[in-house]
Design a protein around this motif. Structure first.
Motif, PDB file in Angstrom:
ATOM      1  N   MET A  30       0.876  -1.252   0.069  1.00  0.00           N
ATOM      2  CA  MET A  30       0.040  -0.158   0.085  1.00  0.00           C
ATOM      3  C   MET A  30       0.981   1.161  -0.013  1.00  0.00           C
ATOM      4  O   MET A  30       1.829   1.317   0.823  1.00  0.00           O
ATOM      5  CB  MET A  30      -0.817   0.021   1.126  1.00  0.00           C
ATOM      6  CG  MET A  30      -1.916   1.059   1.321  1.00  0.00           C
ATOM      7  SD  MET A  30      -3.382   1.283   0.134  1.00  0.00           S
ATOM      8  CE  MET A  30      -4.073  -0.020   0.541  1.00  0.00           C
ATOM      9  N   LEU A  31       0.646   2.120  -0.719  1.00  0.00           N
ATOM     10  CA  LEU A  31       1.513   3.438  -0.853  1.00  0.00           C
ATOM     11  C   LEU A  31       0.728   4.505  -0.323  1.00  0.00           C
ATOM     12  O   LEU A  31      -0.728   4.640  -0.707  1.00  0.00           O
ATOM     13  CB  LEU A  31       1.691   3.692  -2.251  1.00  0.00           C
ATOM     14  CG  LEU A  31       2.475   5.220  -2.780  1.00  0.00           C
ATOM     15  CD1 LEU A  31       3.655   5.389  -2.404  1.00  0.00           C
ATOM     16  CD2 LEU A  31       2.084   5.579  -4.058  1.00  0.00           C
ATOM     17  N   TYR A  32       1.287   5.470   0.462  1.00  0.00           N
ATOM     18  CA  TYR A  32       0.459   6.570   0.822  1.00  0.00           C
ATOM     19  C   TYR A  32       1.530   7.549   0.749  1.00  0.00           C
ATOM     20  O   TYR A  32       2.577   7.913   1.041  1.00  0.00           O
ATOM     21  CB  TYR A  32       0.261   6.583   2.585  1.00  0.00           C
ATOM     22  CG  TYR A  32      -0.566   5.367   3.118  1.00  0.00           C
ATOM     23  CD1 TYR A  32      -1.951   5.569   2.799  1.00  0.00           C
ATOM     24  CD2 TYR A  32      -0.313   4.155   3.416  1.00  0.00           C
ATOM     25  CE1 TYR A  32      -2.935   4.517   3.352  1.00  0.00           C
ATOM     26  CE2 TYR A  32      -0.925   3.107   3.797  1.00  0.00           C
ATOM     27  CZ  TYR A  32      -2.218   3.286   3.773  1.00  0.00           C
ATOM     28  OH  TYR A  32      -3.108   2.205   4.431  1.00  0.00           O
ATOM     29  N   LYS A  33       0.743   8.676   0.017  1.00  0.00           N
ATOM     30  CA  LYS A  33       1.453   9.963  -0.324  1.00  0.00           C
ATOM     31  C   LYS A  33       1.096  10.865   1.165  1.00  0.00           C
ATOM     32  O   LYS A  33       0.178  11.344   1.252  1.00  0.00           O
ATOM     33  CB  LYS A  33       0.693  10.875  -1.376  1.00  0.00           C
ATOM     34  CG  LYS A  33       1.109   9.853  -2.640  1.00  0.00           C
ATOM     35  CD  LYS A  33       0.492  10.491  -3.962  1.00  0.00           C
ATOM     36  CE  LYS A  33       0.899   9.716  -5.033  1.00  0.00           C
ATOM     37  NZ  LYS A  33       0.939  10.219  -6.251  1.00  0.00           N
ATOM     38  N   VAL A  34       2.444  11.064   1.853  1.00  0.00           N
ATOM     39  CA  VAL A  34       2.414  11.865   3.059  1.00  0.00           C
ATOM     40  C   VAL A  34       1.828  13.239   3.007  1.00  0.00           C
ATOM     41  O   VAL A  34       1.390  13.845   3.474  1.00  0.00           O
ATOM     42  CB  VAL A  34       3.923  11.798   3.864  1.00  0.00           C
ATOM     43  CG1 VAL A  34       3.595  12.498   5.015  1.00  0.00           C
ATOM     44  CG2 VAL A  34       4.129  10.315   3.875  1.00  0.00           C
ATOM     45  N   TYR A  35       2.087  13.772   1.713  1.00  0.00           N
ATOM     46  CA  TYR A  35       1.617  15.370   1.366  1.00  0.00           C
ATOM     47  C   TYR A  35       0.308  15.539   1.335  1.00  0.00           C
ATOM     48  O   TYR A  35       0.009  16.509   1.845  1.00  0.00           O
ATOM     49  CB  TYR A  35       2.198  15.590  -0.054  1.00  0.00           C
ATOM     50  CG  TYR A  35       2.129  17.239  -0.284  1.00  0.00           C
ATOM     51  CD1 TYR A  35       2.945  18.108   0.048  1.00  0.00           C
ATOM     52  CD2 TYR A  35       0.829  17.480  -0.881  1.00  0.00           C
ATOM     53  CE1 TYR A  35       2.810  19.362  -0.262  1.00  0.00           C
ATOM     54  CE2 TYR A  35       0.474  18.660  -1.266  1.00  0.00           C
ATOM     55  CZ  TYR A  35       1.559  19.789  -0.859  1.00  0.00           C
ATOM     56  OH  TYR A  35       1.434  21.045  -1.314  1.00  0.00           O
ATOM     57  N   LEU A  48      -3.614   4.897   9.720  1.00  0.00           N
ATOM     58  CA  LEU A  48      -3.700   4.553   8.282  1.00  0.00           C
ATOM     59  C   LEU A  48      -2.645   3.047   8.115  1.00  0.00           C
ATOM     60  O   LEU A  48      -2.993   1.914   7.589  1.00  0.00           O
ATOM     61  CB  LEU A  48      -3.247   5.119   7.179  1.00  0.00           C
ATOM     62  CG  LEU A  48      -4.420   6.385   6.935  1.00  0.00           C
ATOM     63  CD1 LEU A  48      -3.769   7.544   5.804  1.00  0.00           C
ATOM     64  CD2 LEU A  48      -5.706   5.797   6.398  1.00  0.00           C
ATOM     65  N   ILE A  49      -1.501   3.235   8.679  1.00  0.00           N
ATOM     66  CA  ILE A  49      -0.700   2.245   8.411  1.00  0.00           C
ATOM     67  C   ILE A  49      -0.381   0.994   9.375  1.00  0.00           C
ATOM     68  O   ILE A  49      -0.072  -0.035   9.012  1.00  0.00           O
ATOM     69  CB  ILE A  49       0.959   2.929   8.009  1.00  0.00           C
ATOM     70  CG1 ILE A  49       1.613   3.337   9.479  1.00  0.00           C
ATOM     71  CG2 ILE A  49       0.705   3.964   7.093  1.00  0.00           C
ATOM     72  CD1 ILE A  49       2.965   4.144   9.277  1.00  0.00           C
ATOM     73  N   TYR A  50      -0.860   1.376  10.425  1.00  0.00           N
ATOM     74  CA  TYR A  50      -0.611   0.260  11.614  1.00  0.00           C
ATOM     75  C   TYR A  50      -1.439  -0.988  11.157  1.00  0.00           C
ATOM     76  O   TYR A  50      -0.816  -1.974  11.302  1.00  0.00           O
ATOM     77  CB  TYR A  50      -1.099   0.820  12.848  1.00  0.00           C
ATOM     78  CG  TYR A  50      -1.147  -0.371  13.944  1.00  0.00           C
ATOM     79  CD1 TYR A  50       0.112  -0.900  14.320  1.00  0.00           C
ATOM     80  CD2 TYR A  50      -2.245  -0.740  14.355  1.00  0.00           C
ATOM     81  CE1 TYR A  50       0.008  -2.143  15.035  1.00  0.00           C
ATOM     82  CE2 TYR A  50      -2.200  -1.790  15.461  1.00  0.00           C
ATOM     83  CZ  TYR A  50      -0.962  -2.412  15.666  1.00  0.00           C
ATOM     84  OH  TYR A  50      -0.925  -3.619  16.665  1.00  0.00           O
ATOM     85  N   PRO A  51      -2.590  -0.876  10.774  1.00  0.00           N
ATOM     86  CA  PRO A  51      -3.376  -2.141  10.493  1.00  0.00           C
ATOM     87  C   PRO A  51      -2.855  -2.723   9.155  1.00  0.00           C
ATOM     88  O   PRO A  51      -2.815  -4.041   9.518  1.00  0.00           O
ATOM     89  CB  PRO A  51      -4.795  -1.403  10.062  1.00  0.00           C
ATOM     90  CG  PRO A  51      -4.908  -0.251  10.688  1.00  0.00           C
ATOM     91  CD  PRO A  51      -3.531   0.460  10.800  1.00  0.00           C
ATOM     92  N   LYS A  79       1.525  -6.753   5.730  1.00  0.00           N
ATOM     93  CA  LYS A  79       1.329  -5.998   4.426  1.00  0.00           C
ATOM     94  C   LYS A  79       2.479  -5.010   4.327  1.00  0.00           C
ATOM     95  O   LYS A  79       2.771  -4.254   5.462  1.00  0.00           O
ATOM     96  CB  LYS A  79      -0.033  -5.588   4.100  1.00  0.00           C
ATOM     97  CG  LYS A  79      -1.041  -6.672   4.089  1.00  0.00           C
ATOM     98  CD  LYS A  79      -2.191  -5.846   3.744  1.00  0.00           C
ATOM     99  CE  LYS A  79      -3.380  -7.113   3.924  1.00  0.00           C
ATOM    100  NZ  LYS A  79      -4.884  -6.425   3.587  1.00  0.00           N
ATOM    101  N   SER A  80       3.031  -5.071   3.166  1.00  0.00           N
ATOM    102  CA  SER A  80       4.221  -3.843   3.018  1.00  0.00           C
ATOM    103  C   SER A  80       3.459  -2.393   2.801  1.00  0.00           C
ATOM    104  O   SER A  80       2.367  -2.279   2.160  1.00  0.00           O
ATOM    105  CB  SER A  80       4.627  -4.188   1.775  1.00  0.00           C
ATOM    106  OG  SER A  80       5.659  -5.279   1.962  1.00  0.00           O
ATOM    107  N   HIS A  84      11.746  -4.265   7.221  1.00  0.00           N
ATOM    108  CA  HIS A  84      11.245  -5.258   6.107  1.00  0.00           C
ATOM    109  C   HIS A  84       9.628  -4.569   5.323  1.00  0.00           C
ATOM    110  O   HIS A  84       9.673  -4.598   4.222  1.00  0.00           O
ATOM    111  CB  HIS A  84      11.175  -6.492   6.436  1.00  0.00           C
ATOM    112  CG  HIS A  84      10.696  -7.607   5.336  1.00  0.00           C
ATOM    113  ND1 HIS A  84      11.400  -7.723   4.290  1.00  0.00           N
ATOM    114  CD2 HIS A  84       9.496  -8.070   5.052  1.00  0.00           C
ATOM    115  CE1 HIS A  84      10.799  -8.495   3.373  1.00  0.00           C
ATOM    116  NE2 HIS A  84       9.731  -8.605   3.956  1.00  0.00           N
ATOM    117  N   LEU A  85       8.737  -4.172   6.270  1.00  0.00           N
ATOM    118  CA  LEU A  85       7.384  -3.966   5.886  1.00  0.00           C
ATOM    119  C   LEU A  85       7.397  -2.540   5.358  1.00  0.00           C
ATOM    120  O   LEU A  85       6.532  -2.125   4.433  1.00  0.00           O
ATOM    121  CB  LEU A  85       6.471  -4.085   6.812  1.00  0.00           C
ATOM    122  CG  LEU A  85       6.246  -5.693   6.961  1.00  0.00           C
ATOM    123  CD1 LEU A  85       5.215  -5.808   8.187  1.00  0.00           C
ATOM    124  CD2 LEU A  85       6.020  -6.621   5.763  1.00  0.00           C
TER     125      LEU A  85
END
Length: 116
Positions: free
Chosen positions: A1-6, A25-28, A34-35, A70-71
């Motif tokens: 999953m890609l998240y755009k921090v901006y 968003l990222i912890y789950p 999942k990466s 790694h993730l």
């Protein structure tokens, strides 16, 4: 999953609220193995408060540093951002690994907050 921090922080990744939003968003994703890629394109200013909430608190869970390395990957994070992130991760590792250290830090912060 890609998240755009901006999209969460704008140019300034500095505050606790946006750090918490990113963490939520990222912890789950990470918890499920999942990466996650965090894209810092166009983010130019960083503060430890942001990284403490977004990344540091990940270490309080059962996600170990090796698994996190790694993730979780970072794209377009400036050298300054890397420095702040490294300092936050180092501090979080010590804070969550040593209950006595954690208690000492918590006590000092509580006393400081009470004095304000």
């Amino acid at each position: 999953m890609l998240y755009k921090v901006y999209d969460i922080t704008g140019k300034f990744a500095t505050d606790c609220d946006s750090g918490q939003e990113l963490y939520d968003l990222i912890y789950p994703q990470l918890e499920q193995g999942k990466s996650v890629e965090l894209d810092f394109t166009d983010v130019g200013v960083f503060a430890s408060a942001f990284f403490n909430y977004a990344i540091g608190q990940l270490l309080q869970h059962k996600i170990v540093v090796d698994q996190l390395n790694h993730l979780l990957t970072f794209k377009a994070l400036s050298p300054m951002g890397h420095n702040v992130l490294k300092r936050v991760v180092d501090n979080a590792k010590q804070y969550y690994a040593d209950p006595q250290s954690r208690q000492a830090v918590d006590t000092v912060l509580e006393e400081y907050a009470a004095s304000l």
